[in-house]
Design a protein around this motif. Structure first.
Motif, PDB file in Angstrom:
ATOM      1  N   THR A   5       0.847  -1.184   0.000  1.00  0.00           N
ATOM      2  CA  THR A   5       0.000   0.000   0.000  1.00  0.00           C
ATOM      3  C   THR A   5       0.888   1.241   0.000  1.00  0.00           C
ATOM      4  O   THR A   5       1.860   1.306   0.758  1.00  0.00           O
ATOM      5  N   ASN A   6       0.549   2.212  -0.827  1.00  0.00           N
ATOM      6  CA  ASN A   6       1.293   3.465  -0.884  1.00  0.00           C
ATOM      7  C   ASN A   6       0.956   4.290   0.357  1.00  0.00           C
ATOM      8  O   ASN A   6      -0.155   4.796   0.493  1.00  0.00           O
ATOM      9  N   LEU A   7       1.902   4.418   1.260  1.00  0.00           N
ATOM     10  CA  LEU A   7       1.691   5.144   2.513  1.00  0.00           C
ATOM     11  C   LEU A   7       2.527   6.430   2.559  1.00  0.00           C
ATOM     12  O   LEU A   7       2.877   6.896   3.641  1.00  0.00           O
ATOM     13  N   CYS A   8       2.810   7.005   1.405  1.00  0.00           N
ATOM     14  CA  CYS A   8       3.709   8.158   1.337  1.00  0.00           C
ATOM     15  C   CYS A   8       3.167   9.421   1.996  1.00  0.00           C
ATOM     16  O   CYS A   8       3.934  10.286   2.361  1.00  0.00           O
ATOM     17  N   GLU A   9       1.860   9.545   2.099  1.00  0.00           N
ATOM     18  CA  GLU A   9       1.315  10.773   2.679  1.00  0.00           C
ATOM     19  C   GLU A   9       1.413  10.715   4.195  1.00  0.00           C
ATOM     20  O   GLU A   9       0.957   9.770   4.825  1.00  0.00           O
ATOM     21  N   ASN A  10       2.019  11.770   4.765  1.00  0.00           N
ATOM     22  CA  ASN A  10       2.141  11.851   6.213  1.00  0.00           C
ATOM     23  C   ASN A  10       0.776  12.132   6.825  1.00  0.00           C
ATOM     24  O   ASN A  10      -0.068  12.775   6.227  1.00  0.00           O
ATOM     25  N   LYS A  11       0.588  11.650   8.015  1.00  0.00           N
ATOM     26  CA  LYS A  11      -0.646  11.890   8.753  1.00  0.00           C
ATOM     27  C   LYS A  11      -0.340  12.842   9.902  1.00  0.00           C
ATOM     28  O   LYS A  11       0.700  12.733  10.558  1.00  0.00           O
ATOM     29  N   PHE A  12      -1.226  13.783  10.137  1.00  0.00           N
ATOM     30  CA  PHE A  12      -1.059  14.740  11.218  1.00  0.00           C
ATOM     31  C   PHE A  12      -2.137  14.487  12.261  1.00  0.00           C
ATOM     32  O   PHE A  12      -3.316  14.380  11.938  1.00  0.00           O
ATOM     33  N   VAL A  13      -1.698  14.398  13.520  1.00  0.00           N
ATOM     34  CA  VAL A  13      -2.593  14.135  14.629  1.00  0.00           C
ATOM     35  C   VAL A  13      -2.451  15.279  15.621  1.00  0.00           C
ATOM     36  O   VAL A  13      -1.337  15.650  15.992  1.00  0.00           O
ATOM     37  N   HIS A  15      -2.899  16.702  19.308  1.00  0.00           N
ATOM     38  CA  HIS A  15      -3.008  16.257  20.692  1.00  0.00           C
ATOM     39  C   HIS A  15      -2.788  17.466  21.590  1.00  0.00           C
ATOM     40  O   HIS A  15      -1.711  18.055  21.582  1.00  0.00           O
ATOM     41  N   LYS A  16      -3.821  17.836  22.293  1.00  0.00           N
ATOM     42  CA  LYS A  16      -3.806  19.033  23.134  1.00  0.00           C
ATOM     43  C   LYS A  16      -3.428  20.229  22.273  1.00  0.00           C
ATOM     44  O   LYS A  16      -4.115  20.551  21.329  1.00  0.00           O
ATOM     45  N   ASN A  17      -2.306  20.873  22.565  1.00  0.00           N
ATOM     46  CA  ASN A  17      -1.916  22.061  21.794  1.00  0.00           C
ATOM     47  C   ASN A  17      -0.796  21.773  20.802  1.00  0.00           C
ATOM     48  O   ASN A  17      -0.148  22.687  20.313  1.00  0.00           O
ATOM     49  N   LYS A  18      -0.573  20.515  20.490  1.00  0.00           N
ATOM     50  CA  LYS A  18       0.516  20.129  19.586  1.00  0.00           C
ATOM     51  C   LYS A  18      -0.022  19.358  18.386  1.00  0.00           C
ATOM     52  O   LYS A  18      -1.042  18.694  18.464  1.00  0.00           O
ATOM     53  N   THR A  19       0.706  19.476  17.282  1.00  0.00           N
ATOM     54  CA  THR A  19       0.421  18.674  16.102  1.00  0.00           C
ATOM     55  C   THR A  19       1.596  17.736  15.881  1.00  0.00           C
ATOM     56  O   THR A  19       2.748  18.172  15.852  1.00  0.00           O
ATOM     57  N   ILE A  20       1.311  16.470  15.743  1.00  0.00           N
ATOM     58  CA  ILE A  20       2.347  15.453  15.575  1.00  0.00           C
ATOM     59  C   ILE A  20       2.227  14.882  14.166  1.00  0.00           C
ATOM     60  O   ILE A  20       1.132  14.529  13.722  1.00  0.00           O
ATOM     61  N   MET A  21       3.368  14.818  13.455  1.00  0.00           N
ATOM     62  CA  MET A  21       3.385  14.248  12.115  1.00  0.00           C
ATOM     63  C   MET A  21       3.837  12.793  12.201  1.00  0.00           C
ATOM     64  O   MET A  21       4.873  12.490  12.787  1.00  0.00           O
ATOM     65  N   LEU A  22       3.046  11.915  11.627  1.00  0.00           N
ATOM     66  CA  LEU A  22       3.383  10.496  11.596  1.00  0.00           C
ATOM     67  C   LEU A  22       3.780  10.102  10.185  1.00  0.00           C
ATOM     68  O   LEU A  22       3.092  10.439   9.225  1.00  0.00           O
ATOM     69  N   GLN A  23       4.904   9.407  10.066  1.00  0.00           N
ATOM     70  CA  GLN A  23       5.370   8.916   8.775  1.00  0.00           C
ATOM     71  C   GLN A  23       5.414   7.398   8.824  1.00  0.00           C
ATOM     72  O   GLN A  23       5.887   6.815   9.785  1.00  0.00           O
ATOM     73  N   ALA A  24       4.911   6.791   7.764  1.00  0.00           N
ATOM     74  CA  ALA A  24       4.943   5.331   7.676  1.00  0.00           C
ATOM     75  C   ALA A  24       5.773   4.931   6.458  1.00  0.00           C
ATOM     76  O   ALA A  24       5.849   5.663   5.477  1.00  0.00           O
ATOM     77  N   THR A  25       6.382   3.798   6.537  1.00  0.00           N
ATOM     78  CA  THR A  25       7.144   3.257   5.422  1.00  0.00           C
ATOM     79  C   THR A  25       6.247   2.376   4.572  1.00  0.00           C
ATOM     80  O   THR A  25       5.497   1.563   5.100  1.00  0.00           O
ATOM     81  N   SER A  26       6.312   2.568   3.268  1.00  0.00           N
ATOM     82  CA  SER A  26       5.569   1.699   2.357  1.00  0.00           C
ATOM     83  C   SER A  26       6.382   0.426   2.145  1.00  0.00           C
ATOM     84  O   SER A  26       7.532   0.492   1.725  1.00  0.00           O
TER      85      SER A  26
END
Length: 67
Positions: A5-13, A15-26
């Motif tokens: 599966t192409n997982l190239c797009e980062n996901k942003f989550v 949490h409280k007052n912060k934004t966390i970027m999650l990166q996955a490997t395809s």
């Protein structure tokens, strides 16, 4: 995470007052240890390249149009 599966797009989550970027490997596998068909692997790599360029273009557009 799903494989093949192409997982190239980062996901942003947020949490409280912060934004966390999650990166996955395809991860692509046939599951049998065989070599990939060249056409099939080419198609996969083109899809991943297009996704990466789309994300880069979107980020550049956001930077140059930001006030």
């Amino acid at each position: 995470m799903p494989i093949n599966t192409n997982l190239c797009e980062n996901k942003f989550v947020k949490h409280k007052n912060k934004t966390i970027m999650l990166q996955a490997t395809s991860i692509y596998t046939q599951g049998n240890g065989e070599k990939w068909n060249k056409k099939e692997m080419f198609d996969i790599m083109i899809e991943i390249s297009k996704t990466s360029l789309k994300i880069l273009g979107r980020d550049l557009f956001n930077q140059i149009t930001k006030k």
